[in-house]
Motif scaffolding. Structure first.
Motif, PDB file in Angstrom:
ATOM      1  N   ASP A  18       0.831  -1.212   0.000  1.00  0.00           N
ATOM      2  CA  ASP A  18       0.000   0.000   0.000  1.00  0.00           C
ATOM      3  C   ASP A  18       0.863   1.258   0.000  1.00  0.00           C
ATOM      4  O   ASP A  18       0.574   2.231  -0.730  1.00  0.00           O
ATOM      5  N   ILE A  19       1.923   1.261   0.804  1.00  0.00           N
ATOM      6  CA  ILE A  19       2.798   2.439   0.869  1.00  0.00           C
ATOM      7  C   ILE A  19       3.502   2.653  -0.467  1.00  0.00           C
ATOM      8  O   ILE A  19       3.618   3.798  -0.954  1.00  0.00           O
ATOM      9  N   LEU A  20       3.968   1.570  -1.080  1.00  0.00           N
ATOM     10  CA  LEU A  20       4.643   1.702  -2.374  1.00  0.00           C
ATOM     11  C   LEU A  20       3.693   2.233  -3.437  1.00  0.00           C
ATOM     12  O   LEU A  20       4.081   3.078  -4.269  1.00  0.00           O
ATOM     13  N   GLN A  21       2.469   1.773  -3.438  1.00  0.00           N
ATOM     14  CA  GLN A  21       1.502   2.279  -4.404  1.00  0.00           C
ATOM     15  C   GLN A  21       1.188   3.754  -4.156  1.00  0.00           C
ATOM     16  O   GLN A  21       1.040   4.547  -5.094  1.00  0.00           O
TER      17      GLN A  21
ATOM     18  N   LYS B 277       9.525   5.781 -10.182  1.00  0.00           N
ATOM     19  CA  LYS B 277       8.202   5.172 -10.079  1.00  0.00           C
ATOM     20  C   LYS B 277       8.254   3.702 -10.489  1.00  0.00           C
ATOM     21  O   LYS B 277       7.670   2.839  -9.816  1.00  0.00           O
ATOM     22  N   TYR B 278       8.960   3.414 -11.565  1.00  0.00           N
ATOM     23  CA  TYR B 278       9.070   2.018 -11.997  1.00  0.00           C
ATOM     24  C   TYR B 278       9.848   1.171 -10.986  1.00  0.00           C
ATOM     25  O   TYR B 278       9.559  -0.013 -10.790  1.00  0.00           O
ATOM     26  N   MET B 279      10.819   1.783 -10.332  1.00  0.00           N
ATOM     27  CA  MET B 279      11.559   1.057  -9.292  1.00  0.00           C
ATOM     28  C   MET B 279      10.642   0.718  -8.119  1.00  0.00           C
ATOM     29  O   MET B 279      10.733  -0.373  -7.541  1.00  0.00           O
ATOM     30  N   LEU B 280       9.748   1.647  -7.767  1.00  0.00           N
ATOM     31  CA  LEU B 280       8.789   1.358  -6.702  1.00  0.00           C
ATOM     32  C   LEU B 280       7.850   0.230  -7.110  1.00  0.00           C
ATOM     33  O   LEU B 280       7.521  -0.649  -6.295  1.00  0.00           O
ATOM     34  N   LEU B 281       7.413   0.246  -8.355  1.00  0.00           N
ATOM     35  CA  LEU B 281       6.536  -0.831  -8.822  1.00  0.00           C
ATOM     36  C   LEU B 281       7.269  -2.175  -8.820  1.00  0.00           C
ATOM     37  O   LEU B 281       6.684  -3.218  -8.534  1.00  0.00           O
ATOM     38  N   GLU B 282       8.561  -2.143  -9.127  1.00  0.00           N
ATOM     39  CA  GLU B 282       9.353  -3.380  -9.074  1.00  0.00           C
ATOM     40  C   GLU B 282       9.454  -3.895  -7.643  1.00  0.00           C
ATOM     41  O   GLU B 282       9.328  -5.103  -7.391  1.00  0.00           O
TER      42      GLU B 282
ATOM     43  N   VAL C   2      10.634   9.264   3.305  1.00  0.00           N
ATOM     44  CA  VAL C   2       9.286   9.047   3.829  1.00  0.00           C
ATOM     45  C   VAL C   2       8.868   7.592   3.645  1.00  0.00           C
ATOM     46  O   VAL C   2       8.304   6.964   4.551  1.00  0.00           O
ATOM     47  N   LEU C   3       9.161   7.059   2.463  1.00  0.00           N
ATOM     48  CA  LEU C   3       8.822   5.660   2.181  1.00  0.00           C
ATOM     49  C   LEU C   3       9.515   4.713   3.144  1.00  0.00           C
ATOM     50  O   LEU C   3       8.876   3.827   3.742  1.00  0.00           O
TER      51      LEU C   3
ATOM     52  N   VAL D 250       7.537  -7.636  -3.189  1.00  0.00           N
ATOM     53  CA  VAL D 250       6.805  -7.824  -1.936  1.00  0.00           C
ATOM     54  C   VAL D 250       5.604  -8.734  -2.165  1.00  0.00           C
ATOM     55  O   VAL D 250       5.246  -9.543  -1.303  1.00  0.00           O
ATOM     56  N   ARG D 251       4.955  -8.611  -3.325  1.00  0.00           N
ATOM     57  CA  ARG D 251       3.829  -9.508  -3.636  1.00  0.00           C
ATOM     58  C   ARG D 251       4.285 -10.954  -3.712  1.00  0.00           C
ATOM     59  O   ARG D 251       3.561 -11.875  -3.296  1.00  0.00           O
TER      60      ARG D 251
END
Length: 484
Positions: A159-162, A196-201, A425-426, A206-207
């Motif tokens: 949730d935080i990454l999204q 942003k793509y690094m966060l999605l990775e 923050v993340l 995590v999934r």
């Protein structure tokens, strides 16, 4: 004659569409409720009911309970039958005095006290397994809680990454606006997109861990590994009330691991007494019955006035069959003349086992005390860190990011400051929720080590440690009584 204008015919509403729409709504609501509803206490009760390792522990206790009457029982009696014949050419029973049929029965009676000691060893073994079964139940509860809070951390991290990916969208838009106005560089937008793509990775990684944790928890619950699980609730932020000294004292009295080691010491002491009893002989009582038969010759007998003339008559000579019944009784006993290589060595062995059990008890107490201190230190550290994050680090880092973001949108500052503050923050938010979860995991391990059964109903005989007999099976057979 006036004609009424034709009204368009209303399309008939198919009732099946309504049913399908209602069904979809119901399924969506149910799926949403299932996704949000993941009750920890229900999971604990399900694990205590369906976990295969707990079921195996129950079977071990029951198997040990059935060994107790076997240990106390007398050896099986022996029944014998034999025949003695004269010669090999023919069956001579009844014709020869030396031909005998014999039947007997014998019973070995161990010296008084031997069976009592064997039974006591079996009872201590059952009680040990019963306490190990209790420890297994508490360890399973702790493991369910650990996986539960690991799942919470994974869900919250996603949730935080999204959420931060959405913030990077805003950063990207600001970078494009500055580039369009000639105040910025196109590389700022590319950098925002890359982050942003690094966060999605990271979210995808995590999934993957989330899927692994769900499979582990389903396995612990006795479910199929692909069974769906909901979202865990937030962990409690209340401080832990028990002190370290209280936990150490409770563990010394109530820890099932410590109790099991104590029962092993008692079992070893009973085996020493049993080994001492082996020095005295056992007695065998025997009783038998035998029969022999033989023929004896008889002389002619004269019968007076047997004929019509009144003269004496005689019967011819012949053989008469005679049978003899015989009874026997005997007492025999073992003579332990090889005691120096058998009974004496057995006594030394049992005394060595007793010493090992006592050392193992002390080592177990030290290990449990050390684990309690370690987990309590982890708990205190998690409490302090989570409080520090909540009261200072998180609010300040968020404020810092908002100032940097506002300045960048106004044409001041650079993209690097915005991205670095967003990363901070993340990281702080992930660490904050991870520390709350680590605190609850440490609490779960502490309660398992100290034998704390708050909210869990254990079999009485296993909970007190005074025998693990018939009640040992109650914990798994009645699932609804596992939770208060």
């Amino acid at each position: 004659m006036t004609t009424q204008p034709l009204r368009p015919r209303r399309a008939r509403r198919c009732p099946f569409r309504r049913i399908a729409a209602v069904a979809c709504i119901v399924l969506a609501v149910a799926a949403n409720a299932r996704a949000q509803d993941m009750d920890l206490q229900s999971l604990v009760g399900e694990a205590l009911k369906n976990n295969p390792e707990i079921a195996a522990g129950q079977s071990r206790v029951e198997s040990a309970r059935h060994r107790i009457p076997q240990a106390k029982a007398l050896p099986d009696p022996m029944v014998s039958a034999g025949y003695t014949n004269e010669g090999l050419s023919q069956y001579t029973f009844g014709n020869s005095y030396d031909s005998v049929w014999a039947f007997g029965v014998s019973q070995t009676v161990p010296f008084p006290g031997k069976l009592v000691q064997k039974g006591k060893v079996a009872e201590k073994e059952m009680e040990t397994l019963g306490l190990q079964y209790t420890a297994l139940r508490l360890a399973t509860v702790a493991r369910v809680k650990e996986l539960y809070y690991d799942l919470f951390t994974a869900h919250r991290t996603i949730d935080i990454l999204q959420e931060k990916a959405k913030l990077l969208d805003q950063v990207e838009k600001s970078a494009l606006a500055r580039y369009a106005s000639g105040m910025g560089d196109q590389r700022d937008a590319v950098m925002a997109q890359t982050e942003k793509y690094m966060l999605l990775e990271k979210a995808e990684m995590v999934r993957q861990r989330l899927s692994t944790l769900e499979g582990m928890l389903n396995s612990l619950l006795g479910r199929d590994v692909k069974s769906p699980l909901g979202t865990p609730a937030e962990p409690s932020k209340a401080p832990y009330k028990r002190s370290l000294d209280d936990l150490l004292v409770k563990a010394s009295f109530d820890s099932p691991e410590t109790k099991a080691r104590m029962k092993k010491v008692e079992k070893a002491e009973a085996k020493v007494s049993q080994a001492k009893a082996e020095f005295v002989p056992d007695v065998t009582l025997s009783a038998g019955y035998s029969q022999k038969g033989y023929k004896v010759s008889q002389s002619p007998q004269v019968v007076t006035g047997a004929d019509s003339s009144g003269s004496d008559a005689s019967t011819p000579a012949g053989n008469k069959q005679k049978w003899t019944d015989m009874w026997s009784a005997s007492v025999s006993m073992t003579v332990p003349i090889f005691f120096f290589v058998k009974q004496a060595e057995g006594l030394k062995e049992s005394r060595s086992d007793l010493a090992e059990s006592k050392y193992d008890l002390e080592a177990g107490k030290n290990m449990i005390a050390s684990s309690i201190r370690e987990n309590y230190s982890m708990l205190q550290s998690a409490e302090r860190l989570s409080e520090l994050f909540a009261s200072g680090t998180l609010p300040k880092s968020r404020q810092d990011f908002q100032l940097a973001m506002a300045g960048y949108a106004a044409g001041k500052g650079d993209i690097y400051a915005v991205v670095s503050r967003l990363k901070s923050v993340l990281d702080y938010e992930v660490q904050y929720w991870a520390q709350l979860a680590e605190k609850q995991k440490a609490v779960a391990r502490l309660e398992s080590l100290a034998g704390i059964t708050d909210g869990i109903t254990l079999p009485k005989s296993l909970d007190t440690g005074n025998g693990a007999g018939k009640d040992a099976m109650a914990g798994g057979q009645h699932a609804n009584s596992d939770m208060k």
